[in-house]
Design a protein around this motif. Structure first.
Motif, PDB file in Angstrom:
ATOM      1  N   GLU A 177     -33.606 -33.814  45.419  1.00 25.67           N
ATOM      2  CA  GLU A 177     -32.885 -34.008  44.158  1.00 25.67           C
ATOM      3  C   GLU A 177     -31.415 -33.627  44.294  1.00 25.67           C
ATOM      4  O   GLU A 177     -30.523 -34.368  43.870  1.00 25.67           O
ATOM      5  CB  GLU A 177     -33.549 -33.171  43.063  1.00 25.67           C
ATOM      6  N   LEU A 178     -31.148 -32.471  44.898  1.00 26.52           N
ATOM      7  CA  LEU A 178     -29.768 -32.007  45.031  1.00 26.52           C
ATOM      8  C   LEU A 178     -28.989 -32.867  46.019  1.00 26.52           C
ATOM      9  O   LEU A 178     -27.778 -33.089  45.844  1.00 26.52           O
ATOM     10  CB  LEU A 178     -29.748 -30.545  45.476  1.00 26.52           C
ATOM     11  N   THR A 179     -29.644 -33.335  47.059  1.00 27.30           N
ATOM     12  CA  THR A 179     -28.969 -34.199  48.031  1.00 27.30           C
ATOM     13  C   THR A 179     -28.583 -35.522  47.384  1.00 27.30           C
ATOM     14  O   THR A 179     -27.462 -36.021  47.578  1.00 27.30           O
ATOM     15  CB  THR A 179     -29.872 -34.432  49.248  1.00 27.30           C
ATOM     16  N   ARG A 180     -29.492 -36.110  46.601  1.00 24.31           N
ATOM     17  CA  ARG A 180     -29.162 -37.351  45.891  1.00 24.31           C
ATOM     18  C   ARG A 180     -27.996 -37.131  44.929  1.00 24.31           C
ATOM     19  O   ARG A 180     -27.101 -37.974  44.815  1.00 24.31           O
ATOM     20  CB  ARG A 180     -30.380 -37.846  45.120  1.00 24.31           C
ATOM     21  N   VAL A 205     -24.719 -36.416  55.659  1.00 24.43           N
ATOM     22  CA  VAL A 205     -25.444 -36.800  56.865  1.00 24.43           C
ATOM     23  C   VAL A 205     -26.406 -35.665  57.210  1.00 24.43           C
ATOM     24  O   VAL A 205     -26.130 -34.493  56.887  1.00 24.43           O
ATOM     25  CB  VAL A 205     -24.447 -37.078  58.016  1.00 24.43           C
ATOM     26  N   PRO A 206     -27.559 -35.962  57.814  1.00 25.31           N
ATOM     27  CA  PRO A 206     -28.520 -34.897  58.129  1.00 25.31           C
ATOM     28  C   PRO A 206     -27.948 -33.866  59.103  1.00 25.31           C
ATOM     29  O   PRO A 206     -27.160 -34.187  59.997  1.00 25.31           O
ATOM     30  CB  PRO A 206     -29.691 -35.648  58.771  1.00 25.31           C
ATOM     31  N   ALA A 207     -28.396 -32.628  58.915  1.00 22.09           N
ATOM     32  CA  ALA A 207     -27.990 -31.519  59.782  1.00 22.09           C
ATOM     33  C   ALA A 207     -29.231 -30.823  60.321  1.00 22.09           C
ATOM     34  O   ALA A 207     -30.345 -30.995  59.809  1.00 22.09           O
ATOM     35  CB  ALA A 207     -27.114 -30.536  59.014  1.00 22.09           C
ATOM     36  N   SER A 218     -22.436 -40.956  54.706  1.00 24.65           N
ATOM     37  CA  SER A 218     -22.500 -42.046  53.736  1.00 24.65           C
ATOM     38  C   SER A 218     -22.966 -41.538  52.376  1.00 24.65           C
ATOM     39  O   SER A 218     -23.610 -40.491  52.265  1.00 24.65           O
ATOM     40  CB  SER A 218     -23.468 -43.120  54.239  1.00 24.65           C
ATOM     41  N   THR A 219     -22.654 -42.316  51.335  1.00 29.85           N
ATOM     42  CA  THR A 219     -23.202 -42.088  49.996  1.00 29.85           C
ATOM     43  C   THR A 219     -24.162 -43.204  49.605  1.00 29.85           C
ATOM     44  O   THR A 219     -24.649 -43.227  48.472  1.00 29.85           O
ATOM     45  CB  THR A 219     -22.072 -42.015  48.951  1.00 29.85           C
ATOM     46  N   ASP A 220     -24.436 -44.118  50.507  1.00 38.62           N
ATOM     47  CA  ASP A 220     -25.309 -45.255  50.215  1.00 38.62           C
ATOM     48  C   ASP A 220     -26.707 -44.767  49.829  1.00 38.62           C
ATOM     49  O   ASP A 220     -27.356 -44.058  50.616  1.00 38.62           O
ATOM     50  CB  ASP A 220     -25.403 -46.170  51.431  1.00 38.62           C
ATOM     51  N   PRO A 221     -27.203 -45.132  48.643  1.00 41.29           N
ATOM     52  CA  PRO A 221     -28.501 -44.607  48.180  1.00 41.29           C
ATOM     53  C   PRO A 221     -29.657 -44.914  49.125  1.00 41.29           C
ATOM     54  O   PRO A 221     -30.514 -44.048  49.355  1.00 41.29           O
ATOM     55  CB  PRO A 221     -28.699 -45.300  46.827  1.00 41.29           C
ATOM     56  N   ASP A 264     -33.545 -43.012  53.212  1.00 38.46           N
ATOM     57  CA  ASP A 264     -34.111 -43.099  54.564  1.00 38.46           C
ATOM     58  C   ASP A 264     -34.009 -41.759  55.280  1.00 38.46           C
ATOM     59  O   ASP A 264     -34.954 -41.320  55.954  1.00 38.46           O
ATOM     60  CB  ASP A 264     -33.403 -44.182  55.369  1.00 38.46           C
ATOM     61  N   TRP A 265     -32.856 -41.100  55.153  1.00 41.33           N
ATOM     62  CA  TRP A 265     -32.678 -39.807  55.797  1.00 41.33           C
ATOM     63  C   TRP A 265     -33.625 -38.755  55.214  1.00 41.33           C
ATOM     64  O   TRP A 265     -34.199 -37.945  55.941  1.00 41.33           O
ATOM     65  CB  TRP A 265     -31.232 -39.348  55.653  1.00 41.33           C
ATOM     66  N   LEU A 266     -33.765 -38.752  53.896  1.00 42.46           N
ATOM     67  CA  LEU A 266     -34.650 -37.778  53.267  1.00 42.46           C
ATOM     68  C   LEU A 266     -36.091 -37.962  53.746  1.00 42.46           C
ATOM     69  O   LEU A 266     -36.827 -36.983  53.926  1.00 42.46           O
ATOM     70  CB  LEU A 266     -34.582 -37.913  51.745  1.00 42.46           C
ATOM     71  N   ARG A 267     -36.470 -39.209  53.983  1.00 40.42           N
ATOM     72  CA  ARG A 267     -37.838 -39.498  54.418  1.00 40.42           C
ATOM     73  C   ARG A 267     -38.044 -39.163  55.897  1.00 40.42           C
ATOM     74  O   ARG A 267     -39.062 -38.587  56.288  1.00 40.42           O
ATOM     75  CB  ARG A 267     -38.161 -40.972  54.169  1.00 40.42           C
TER      76      ARG A 267
END
Length: 262
Positions: free
Chosen positions: A56-59, A69-71, A103-106, A111-114
């Motif tokens: 939620e916070l990342t979105r 970007v993922p860390a 990126s800010t692309d939803p 995809d990254w969150l998954r």
């Protein structure tokens, strides 16, 4: 590189315009306070799992315009990356190409969150926003003055118990390319302890986004009322207030001579 240390020029312009608060009018090398060794900081009770609000916070950060970007994340008292003895566990991007991938692309964020269910996230600075990173004691002192002026009120996050992150508009992409410098007030993450005062994260840098987990067992969290939905203030008035506060605690205001990038 021409323009690498333009901050001093900007601060002097503020002083010339009649601002009595300009940090350029004060000594630039006050006594530096003693620092707690890295190993003694925090209560390392072991890495906890991701905050349930992570997605939620990342979105929300992406919607606010923070390129992310993922860390890596803390894992077994170390880092989830493959680097043996990583000196900054959980504090760096997963990919060396993080600057171009941010990126800010939803759809990309989803995809990254998954695909990175345990990851922290960082936001790349110097494109849509900058971050002024200060010791928590000085940051707390500055907060009252900042929140009293709507023009300097912006998103603020606590980086554990040691630092506060003040998000501002960027000075990293001006029309005149002679007026930018790559993260000249920041330091390489592995040597950040050598720069305990103000760090200006601009082009070529990044900061962790809430609710990133830290090796100490603490996390990065938005302060109440200072979330990413707030407008980004101009960095120079915020810098002047933060510099005043840092000076009261004896932190140096000293641009680093060499920038970095990964």
């Amino acid at each position: 590189m021409a323009g690498r240390n333009r901050l001093s020029d900007w601060l002097r312009r503020g002083a010339d315009s009649g601002s009595s608060d300009s940090p350029a009018e004060r000594p630039t090398r006050p006594v530096r306070p003693a620092r707690t060794p890295r190993a003694a900081r925090g209560s390392r009770s072991g890495p906890a799992g991701p905050d349930p609000r992570r997605d939620e916070l990342t979105r929300a950060a992406a919607v606010a315009g923070f390129r992310l970007v993922p860390a890596a994340h803390p894992e077994n008292y170390g880092c989830s990356c493959e680097r043996i003895g990583c000196p900054i566990p959980g504090l760096h991007p997963v990919s060396l190409a993080w600057q171009t991938q941010a990126s800010t692309d939803p759809q990309r964020v989803e995809d990254w969150l998954r695909t990175h269910p345990l990851a922290n996230f960082v936001t790349a600075t110097g494109i849509g926003h900058d971050v002024l990173d200060v010791p928590a004691d000085a940051g707390r002192l500055a907060l009252e003055r900042l929140t009293a002026d709507a023009a300097t009120l912006g998103p603020v996050a606590a980086h554990g118990e040691e630092r506060l992150l003040f998000f501002t508009a960027t000075r990293g992409t001006p029309a005149d390319e002679d007026e930018w410098w790559p993260c000249a007030l920041d330091s390489h993450p592995e040597t950040a302890d050598e720069h305990p005062g103000i760090r200006w994260h601009c082009r070529g840098s990044y900061v962790l986004l809430p609710p990133a987990r830290l090796p100490s067992g603490h996390s990065v969290q938005w302060l109440d009322g200072h979330g990413p939905d707030l407008p980004l203030p101009d960095p120079l008035p915020v810098l002047a207030i933060l510099t005043d506060a840092c000076a009261q605690f004896g932190y140096e205001f000293e641009p680093a001579p060499v920038a970095w990038g990964r």
